[in-house]
Design a protein around this motif. Sequence first.
Motif, short mmCIF file in Angstrom:
data_model
loop_
_atom_site.label_atom_id
_atom_site.label_comp_id
_atom_site.label_asym_id
_atom_site.label_seq_id
_atom_site.Cartn_x
_atom_site.Cartn_y
_atom_site.Cartn_z
N PRO A 138 0.83 -1.22 0.00
CA PRO A 138 0.00 0.00 0.00
C PRO A 138 0.86 1.27 0.00
CG PRO A 138 -0.89 -1.62 1.55
CD PRO A 138 0.43 -2.15 1.08
N GLY A 139 0.40 2.24 -0.77
CA GLY A 139 1.09 3.53 -0.85
C GLY A 139 2.24 3.57 -1.83
N ALA A 164 -4.81 10.53 -7.25
CA ALA A 164 -3.95 10.09 -6.15
C ALA A 164 -2.51 10.55 -6.39
CB ALA A 164 -3.98 8.58 -6.02
N LEU A 166 1.19 9.87 -5.40
CA LEU A 166 1.97 8.78 -4.82
C LEU A 166 3.45 9.02 -5.06
CD1 LEU A 166 -0.23 5.84 -6.17
CD2 LEU A 166 -0.22 6.71 -3.83
N ILE A 191 0.17 0.06 -8.82
CA ILE A 191 -0.22 0.61 -7.53
C ILE A 191 -0.86 -0.51 -6.73
CG2 ILE A 191 -0.56 2.94 -8.48
CD1 ILE A 191 -3.60 2.41 -8.30
N SER A 194 -5.47 -1.37 -2.65
CA SER A 194 -6.14 -0.52 -1.65
C SER A 194 -6.08 0.95 -2.00
CB SER A 194 -5.49 -0.74 -0.27
OG SER A 194 -4.10 -0.39 -0.31
N ASP A 195 -5.19 1.34 -2.93
CA ASP A 195 -5.07 2.75 -3.33
C ASP A 195 -5.92 3.09 -4.55
OD1 ASP A 195 -3.19 3.29 -1.32
OD2 ASP A 195 -1.56 2.49 -2.57
N LYS A 198 -8.44 6.04 -4.35
CA LYS A 198 -7.82 7.37 -4.28
C LYS A 198 -7.61 7.97 -5.66
CE LYS A 198 -5.15 6.04 -0.18
NZ LYS A 198 -3.77 5.86 0.36
N THR A 199 -7.42 7.12 -6.67
CA THR A 199 -7.14 7.63 -8.02
C THR A 199 -8.36 8.28 -8.65
OG1 THR A 199 -7.70 5.57 -9.16
CG2 THR A 199 -5.43 5.79 -8.32
#
Length: 810
Positions: A138-139, A164, A166, A191, A194-195, A198-199
């Motif tokens: 993640p992240g 997102a 990143l 990615i 879980s992200d 965010k996108t």
Amino acid sequence: MKNIKNSSGYKMVFRWSWREIWSGQLWPVTAALTLIVACVVALSALAVRVEKVMTDQGRSMMAADLVFRSANPVPESLLSDAEDLELSLSRQIRFQTMAFSDNNMQLVSAKAVQSSYPLRGDLLLTGAAGLQKNAVQPGELWLAERLFSLLDVKIGDIVAVGDAELQVSGRIEAQPELAYNPFRTMPGVFIHYSDLDKTGAVQLGSRVQYRIFFNGENDALKELQDNHQAQAGDSWISEENQGRSADLIIKAKQYLSLTILMVILMASVTLVLTCRHYAASRAESVAMLKSMGAGRRWLRGWLLSQAAVMFSCSLIIGSVIGIALEFLLRLPLQGILPQQLPGYGWLPFAFGASVALLIGLPALGIPLLRLLDTAAIEVLQKQNSKGSKKNWWLAAAPVTAFLLFYGASKLVWMVCIGLILLFLVLAAISYALLHLLSSGKWGAAMHLALSRIKRSPQTTMMQLAALSGSLMLVAVIWLVRADLLGDWQQTLPPDAANVFALNIAPEEQRRYLQQLDNNSIQRSEAYPIIRGRLTHINDLNAKDKAAENNQDVHALRREINFTWAEKLPVYNELTAGKWTAENAVSIEASLAADLGISVGDKLSFSVNSLPFSARVNSIRTVQWQSMKPNFYFIFSKDVIAQMPATWLVSFRIDEKQIPVLNQLGRDYPTVTLLDFRTMGERVQSMLVQISWSLSVLAALGVISGILLIFTLLRLSLKQRQNEITLYRTLGAGRKRISRTLWSEYGVMAAAAGLTAVAGAEALLFSLMKWGFQLQPSVHIIMWFALPALAIVIVFVSLKSVIQQLLTPLK
């Protein structure tokens, strides 16, 4: 003697059976049966290993054992069923979005994956200070190599993927999933799953692809597929349908099966001949035992005990030899196969024993049962009995097993039917050639040889058919391998292009090509690219036309790439029509077949809602995965040259030319560079592995065929002992008899070799065209090599036996 039931009697029978095997006439049968077991065990064990390795390679290229792909969110029922079946799974969502850095922006293909990805294969990610990882957390944001220059970023910078922001974690060095289509590939990013939210890139109406990767037992995977049939927009991906690599694996597996079948056929013929020879040689012994009072029941027990001891010895010795042979067969593959090879279990031994029993049952049972009918009077006078056919029901066992095991294989049926027909044809042609030779003027030895051949037509035809059939099988095994490897190497040769440059603006095209040429980069011709659709065929809707042929043609469901050219690519083979440069279009052969299009048809197209039409002037075959620019439709320049287009070129980059590739990316930022170097290396590695495996298996098949021919010739020569004695009684000298034998078998070898070539070419044509769906070819060298091989084998066989044959003349 009729009812020997005490233990001493059984011991005597056992000792007698053992003596028959090792010092009597039964050892050739034992040797043939041992050869069958050894070859089947070795080939089956190696085939199991190679097939598992190839399957693992194919699955590694798709990151799992099985993949479910859909344009819609994956139903929860599929996931719950996978959990119930104890399958491992990993989710992935693919989408296209814009990536923004402080300096640039670029359209990218994003993959949102879970940390468990991939379930198979290797994901290699290189972060700061060269730290390597194999999973996305993640992240994290991982970029394809080219994006660092396109976005002008380095590790640690911030890049916005959709909404997102990143931090760049590092570069993608290698990933398991291969993409072949250069027109649908763009620089990739990874990615974490879980992200994804965010996108903000996945919205209602977005073009998104959902994938679920599964690992587990084959039975559980099959049950999952059966329970969830693919709906519209869905598909299941396995190693058998994932494109060109699947095509390689399927054809390699077909060849494995075909090779094992041919080796079994050749070994079976060897066994049948040795069994017949044994039964014929023991007729006098059975007649003598009957004259001494032995009953049918005792004789049956005596013969069955011999068969039981022989089968037991053959199974044990053959299995041990098979294990050793499998090890020897793997030696050339040590640098190709993985260090940790998959096991082959007990199946090869069970298969070897089953094949030996099924073949041995009629091969030995029929002549032995016929042997029991030998009359006691044959001790004094040879009887001319035709033999009963009532025991032919024993052949039902191998036939039934064959139907159950190979009944669904079109390739195997083609071989078997072809062999049956060619067996008769080859014998007739060979015999006709010999009759033609007999009409000429020859020396005394040749005249005597041809006279003997004509005097026993049935025996001669059987020998010729067996010899030419064996040679034909040897040729087929080797040449099918050669044709398969040739096709694969043409599809992806070592010097194949590994980079595609797309979206080259017309004003930049000349300078771009000049820069490639100035750096001595091997490239293809440049082609204009125009996106459009096929709408009508002879003024009928194209989709309706496809529906008439029950075809769901993928090319009609989307825009495809059109191009124009002054002449057709040299690597496309013209199969119909003739290219002309006015109001014309050339169409790819498989699409033409799916849509029922032929030369002269009128086709209508649409580009950006602008309709136009052209006449089909030619049809071409295309190798889509040849890493060369290929197209469904190629137009003459006057049809679409006036339409807006970008340009495409493919080229090959070596390691020393990587700086040139990076410079091209900087000098032409709007040009999309698709780097297939990693994919090409992996497919090449797979090709090498399969090539070596098939070469070793083919070599074993050829050796088995040559052993069969030796057996045929030696048995035939052994049966000449009485005839040679008669020649000597009539005054023939040693030299005359020797020359006669050399002439007879030399002529038979040459005739069998020539007819075997003709038969092999016919069988190969059928296998290539309708079995492997490849273009057949003529093998000129074989027309000289196979007759020469036949003569050499005959020479060696005759040389090893002739002294023994001429011994009575001393």
